[in-house]
Design a protein around this motif. Structure first.
Motif, PDB file in Angstrom:
ATOM      1  N   HIS A  17       0.458  -1.140  -0.065  1.00 24.11           N
ATOM      2  CA  HIS A  17      -0.034   0.193   0.250  1.00 24.11           C
ATOM      3  C   HIS A  17       0.080   1.121  -0.508  1.00 24.11           C
ATOM      4  CE1 HIS A  17      -3.727  -1.754   1.225  1.00 24.11           C
ATOM      5  NE2 HIS A  17      -3.351  -3.095   0.892  1.00 24.11           N
ATOM      6  N   CYS A  18       0.495   2.093   0.118  1.00 27.66           N
ATOM      7  CA  CYS A  18       1.065   3.844   0.159  1.00 27.66           C
ATOM      8  C   CYS A  18       0.008   4.644   0.699  1.00 27.66           C
ATOM      9  CB  CYS A  18       0.805   4.338  -1.661  1.00 27.66           C
ATOM     10  SG  CYS A  18       1.690   4.048  -2.565  1.00 27.66           S
ATOM     11  N   ASN A  19       0.795   5.412   1.734  1.00 30.81           N
ATOM     12  CA  ASN A  19       0.477   6.171   2.813  1.00 30.81           C
ATOM     13  C   ASN A  19      -0.348   7.499   2.221  1.00 30.81           C
ATOM     14  OD1 ASN A  19      -0.752   6.381   5.251  1.00 30.81           O
ATOM     15  ND2 ASN A  19       1.252   5.333   6.174  1.00 30.81           N
ATOM     16  N   ALA A  20      -1.330   8.477   2.811  1.00 25.61           N
ATOM     17  CA  ALA A  20      -1.206   9.708   2.452  1.00 25.61           C
ATOM     18  C   ALA A  20      -1.245  10.642   4.210  1.00 25.61           C
ATOM     19  CB  ALA A  20      -2.453   9.976   1.432  1.00 25.61           C
ATOM     20  N   HIS A  21      -1.046  11.897   4.080  1.00 29.76           N
ATOM     21  CA  HIS A  21      -2.024  12.728   4.943  1.00 29.76           C
ATOM     22  C   HIS A  21      -1.642  13.945   4.366  1.00 29.76           C
ATOM     23  CE1 HIS A  21      -0.765  14.899   8.678  1.00 29.76           C
ATOM     24  NE2 HIS A  21      -2.124  13.547   9.174  1.00 29.76           N
ATOM     25  N   GLN A  41       3.320  17.572   5.222  1.00 32.46           N
ATOM     26  CA  GLN A  41       4.191  16.522   4.354  1.00 32.46           C
ATOM     27  C   GLN A  41       5.249  15.636   4.745  1.00 32.46           C
ATOM     28  OE1 GLN A  41       5.396  17.212   0.987  1.00 32.46           O
ATOM     29  NE2 GLN A  41       3.428  17.621   0.889  1.00 32.46           N
ATOM     30  N   ALA A  42       4.145  14.612   5.560  1.00 33.29           N
ATOM     31  CA  ALA A  42       4.312  13.442   6.014  1.00 33.29           C
ATOM     32  C   ALA A  42       5.698  12.482   5.065  1.00 33.29           C
ATOM     33  CB  ALA A  42       3.664  13.091   7.377  1.00 33.29           C
ATOM     34  N   TYR A  43       6.843  11.753   5.347  1.00 35.84           N
ATOM     35  CA  TYR A  43       7.072  10.719   4.742  1.00 35.84           C
ATOM     36  C   TYR A  43       7.729   9.601   5.290  1.00 35.84           C
ATOM     37  CZ  TYR A  43      11.563  12.885   6.476  1.00 35.84           C
ATOM     38  OH  TYR A  43      12.405  13.280   6.986  1.00 35.84           O
ATOM     39  N   GLY A  44       8.089   8.545   4.329  1.00 34.58           N
ATOM     40  CA  GLY A  44       8.531   7.131   5.694  1.00 34.58           C
ATOM     41  C   GLY A  44       8.332   6.355   5.068  1.00 34.58           C
ATOM     42  N   ILE A  77       2.447  -3.403   3.733  1.00 36.18           N
ATOM     43  CA  ILE A  77       3.550  -2.887   4.238  1.00 36.18           C
ATOM     44  C   ILE A  77       3.081  -0.530   3.472  1.00 36.18           C
ATOM     45  CG2 ILE A  77       5.559  -1.629   3.145  1.00 36.18           C
ATOM     46  CD1 ILE A  77       6.280  -5.072   2.700  1.00 36.18           C
ATOM     47  N   GLU A  78       3.107  -0.016   3.869  1.00 33.72           N
ATOM     48  CA  GLU A  78       3.227   1.438   3.608  1.00 33.72           C
ATOM     49  C   GLU A  78       3.844   1.940   3.034  1.00 33.72           C
ATOM     50  OE1 GLU A  78       0.235   2.192   3.247  1.00 33.72           O
ATOM     51  OE2 GLU A  78      -1.373   1.899   4.641  1.00 33.72           O
ATOM     52  N   THR A  79       4.413   1.655   2.119  1.00 35.49           N
ATOM     53  CA  THR A  79       5.652   1.914   1.054  1.00 35.49           C
ATOM     54  C   THR A  79       5.586   3.758   1.947  1.00 35.49           C
ATOM     55  OG1 THR A  79       4.529   1.604  -0.797  1.00 35.49           O
ATOM     56  CG2 THR A  79       6.156  -0.036   0.182  1.00 35.49           C
ATOM     57  N   GLY A  80       5.214   4.447   2.234  1.00 35.24           N
ATOM     58  CA  GLY A  80       5.608   5.928   1.646  1.00 35.24           C
ATOM     59  C   GLY A  80       4.899   6.464   1.454  1.00 35.24           C
ATOM     60  N   PHE A  81       4.480   8.133   1.646  1.00 32.53           N
ATOM     61  CA  PHE A  81       3.419   8.790   1.347  1.00 32.53           C
ATOM     62  C   PHE A  81       3.141   9.165   0.383  1.00 32.53           C
ATOM     63  CE2 PHE A  81       3.853   8.365   5.885  1.00 32.53           C
ATOM     64  CZ  PHE A  81       2.919   8.744   6.016  1.00 32.53           C
ATOM     65  N   ILE A  82       2.119   9.287  -1.060  1.00 33.33           N
ATOM     66  CA  ILE A  82       2.270   9.870  -2.544  1.00 33.33           C
ATOM     67  C   ILE A  82       1.670  11.293  -2.691  1.00 33.33           C
ATOM     68  CG2 ILE A  82       2.344   7.269  -3.590  1.00 33.33           C
ATOM     69  CD1 ILE A  82      -1.219   8.322  -3.149  1.00 33.33           C
ATOM     70  N   THR A  83       1.365  11.639  -0.844  1.00 26.94           N
ATOM     71  CA  THR A  83       0.973  13.043  -0.824  1.00 26.94           C
ATOM     72  C   THR A  83       2.537  13.780  -0.510  1.00 26.94           C
ATOM     73  OG1 THR A  83       0.494  12.343   1.036  1.00 26.94           O
ATOM     74  CG2 THR A  83      -1.476  12.487  -0.671  1.00 26.94           C
ATOM     75  N   ASN A  84       3.508  13.451  -0.331  1.00 31.93           N
ATOM     76  CA  ASN A  84       4.722  13.516  -0.115  1.00 31.93           C
ATOM     77  C   ASN A  84       5.297  14.191  -1.416  1.00 31.93           C
ATOM     78  OD1 ASN A  84       7.762  14.595   0.177  1.00 31.93           O
ATOM     79  ND2 ASN A  84       6.842  14.634   1.936  1.00 31.93           N
ATOM     80  N   LYS A  85       5.555  15.494  -1.923  1.00 31.46           N
ATOM     81  CA  LYS A  85       6.541  16.251  -3.046  1.00 31.46           C
ATOM     82  C   LYS A  85       7.323  15.003  -3.262  1.00 31.46           C
ATOM     83  CE  LYS A  85       3.735  20.807  -2.463  1.00 31.46           C
ATOM     84  NZ  LYS A  85       4.205  21.969  -2.442  1.00 31.46           N
ATOM     85  N   ILE A  86       7.993  15.034  -2.452  1.00 35.98           N
ATOM     86  CA  ILE A  86       9.803  13.851  -2.987  1.00 35.98           C
ATOM     87  C   ILE A  86       9.035  12.290  -3.103  1.00 35.98           C
ATOM     88  CG2 ILE A  86      12.166  13.985  -2.343  1.00 35.98           C
ATOM     89  CD1 ILE A  86      12.032  16.120  -0.936  1.00 35.98           C
ATOM     90  N   GLU A  87       8.509  12.168  -2.369  1.00 35.22           N
ATOM     91  CA  GLU A  87       8.325  10.476  -1.744  1.00 35.22           C
ATOM     92  C   GLU A  87       7.768  10.173  -2.767  1.00 35.22           C
ATOM     93  OE1 GLU A  87       8.992   7.984   2.179  1.00 35.22           O
ATOM     94  OE2 GLU A  87       7.463   9.352   2.260  1.00 35.22           O
ATOM     95  N   GLY A  88       6.389  11.044  -3.585  1.00 31.06           N
ATOM     96  CA  GLY A  88       5.374  10.500  -4.046  1.00 31.06           C
ATOM     97  C   GLY A  88       5.976  10.124  -4.994  1.00 31.06           C
ATOM     98  N   PRO A  89       6.703  11.365  -6.309  1.00 26.79           N
ATOM     99  CA  PRO A  89       6.832  10.813  -7.550  1.00 26.79           C
ATOM    100  C   PRO A  89       8.292  10.034  -7.104  1.00 26.79           C
ATOM    101  CG  PRO A  89       6.540  13.265  -7.126  1.00 26.79           C
ATOM    102  CD  PRO A  89       6.297  12.692  -5.544  1.00 26.79           C
ATOM    103  N   TYR A  90       8.502   9.917  -6.324  1.00 28.25           N
ATOM    104  CA  TYR A  90      10.350   8.455  -5.724  1.00 28.25           C
ATOM    105  C   TYR A  90       8.976   7.550  -5.553  1.00 28.25           C
ATOM    106  CZ  TYR A  90      13.147   5.443  -3.361  1.00 28.25           C
ATOM    107  OH  TYR A  90      14.370   4.502  -2.981  1.00 28.25           O
TER     108      TYR A  90
END
Length: 380
Positions: free
Chosen positions: A116-120, A123-126, A226-239
């Protein structure tokens, strides 16, 4: 189908599965790999089809990122000998939560991994990895509620999930019962996943957590989400959405599954661990230290678990003495150490790993009841 009839079916299924595993155990030395040659991994790409999941930065959809990562993990695993990969979905289709668990159960899988992916709104990340458990706090419940709300998109969800409301905390309380005997192994894998995310990928480690995810509750095997990261984060989302980023995440999880499988083989109680002749009659093991009502926290190291009831002599445990055996459900858990000193128990863990129990891990007890280690350490 009424809820009473449904739970009778669930219990009957558990009994039948127990009989299958018990029968396999009688004819095989190792519990973990009994009955079949392949180690079966079910990969679950969260959401799909009419359910986009979370929508992040620049309209990145969780369903697409999850599927991309799952397909890459599967491609790597399929190259391994004695590993069979099963997917809950390989395309952009909607699969209800009930069916995802059923796919794993029908395959008699050894492992269930949901991506899965997280969202907030911030700009939370991780990255974080979840195992089944009653929500420890409001935040955990809200995360589980978000994932569980997918059932509202399913046809006839009122009948399939009769009595379960993803918006009510009380609906989640009973979910841990079916997964209790697999919790240790689920936490073991989750810890491996988070460690590699942190050390090799340099991702922010948001830890191993517990909450009442329906998709995990449905499975009869070690399971993680697994929440692999935050797709709402400007850096982590595109990554996460990029080919390079998703490939790194997938490769990391692939390595984790292989490491878990190898550790499971090392830590399984097998006939090869038992001498041909045993001169002493097996005796019941008792705790090496009684936990009184005035005690605060007692730490122990779990070195192995399995359906085989072994005498706790050192020859059964690679020379390790003072092993404690505790039965939980149908599973026997084997511990060493019993101390309120965390530094001392860390030394015990190192000792166990040097003796060959590579995935030995620390557990905590309060007033004789097991409690999450993370909860203890967070208050330290």
């Amino acid at each position: 189908m009424n809820s009473q009839h449904f739970y009778k079916i669930k219990i009957t299924t558990k009994i039948l599965l127990s009989f299958v595993f018990f029968t396999a155990f009688l004819f095989s030395g190792t519990v973990t790999f009994a009955q079949k040659k392949d180690f079966v991994v079910v990969l679950d790409a969260g959401h799909g089809g009419k359910d986009p999941g979370k929508v992040g930065y620049r309209n990145i959809k969780e369903k697409n990122v999850a599927l991309k990562i799952v397909l890459q993990i599967g491609k790597l695993l399929e190259k391994e000998k004695n590993i069979k990969v099963i997917y809950t979905r390989k395309t952009d289709v909607f699969v209800d939560l009930w069916e995802r668990g059923s796919i794993a159960n029908r395959a008699n899988a050894d492992l269930f991994v949901s991506i899965h992916c997280n969202a907030h709104t911030s700009q939370a990340y991780g990255a974080e990895t979840w195992v089944l458990g009653t929500h420890a706090n409001k935040q955990n419940f809200e995360i589980a509620k978000s994932e569980n709300s997918v059932i509202l998109l399913e046809e006839n969800y009122e009948e399939k999930y009769k009595g379960f409301n993803p918006n009510k905390p009380e609906s989640i309380i009973g979910l841990t019962l079916m997964q209790e005997e697999y919790l240790d192994q689920s936490i073991q894998l989750a810890s491996i996943i988070q460690h590699r995310f942190k050390t090799e990928l340099k991702r922010k480690d948001r830890g191993v957590k517990q909450a009442g995810f329906v998709v995990l509750y449905q499975t009869y095997m070690p399971s993680v989400l697994i929440e692999t990261g935050f797709i709402t984060n400007k850096i982590e989302g595109p990554y996460l959405n990029s080919n390079a980023g998703s490939k790194k995440i997938a490769n990391s999880i692939y390595k984790d599954i292989i490491q878990y499988k190898n550790q499971l083989a090392l830590n399984s109680v097998a006939d090869s661990d038992i001498p041909k002749k045993i001169d002493e009659k097996p005796k019941e093991s008792t705790s090496q230290k009684t936990v009184s009502n005035n005690s605060n926290i007692i730490y122990k190291v779990q070195i192995a678990a399995g359906a085989r009831k072994l005498t706790t002599k050192s020859y059964n445990f690679k020379g390790i003495k003072n092993v404690e055996r505790v039965k939980v459900g149908r599973i026997y858990r084997y511990y060493i150490g019993s101390t309120s000193n965390y530094k001392n128990i860390k030394e015990k863990q190192k000792y166990a790993r040097k003796k060959g129990y590579k995935s030995a891990f620390i557990v905590a007890f309060k007033n004789g009841n097991r409690i999450p280690l993370e909860k203890v350490l967070s208050k330290s």
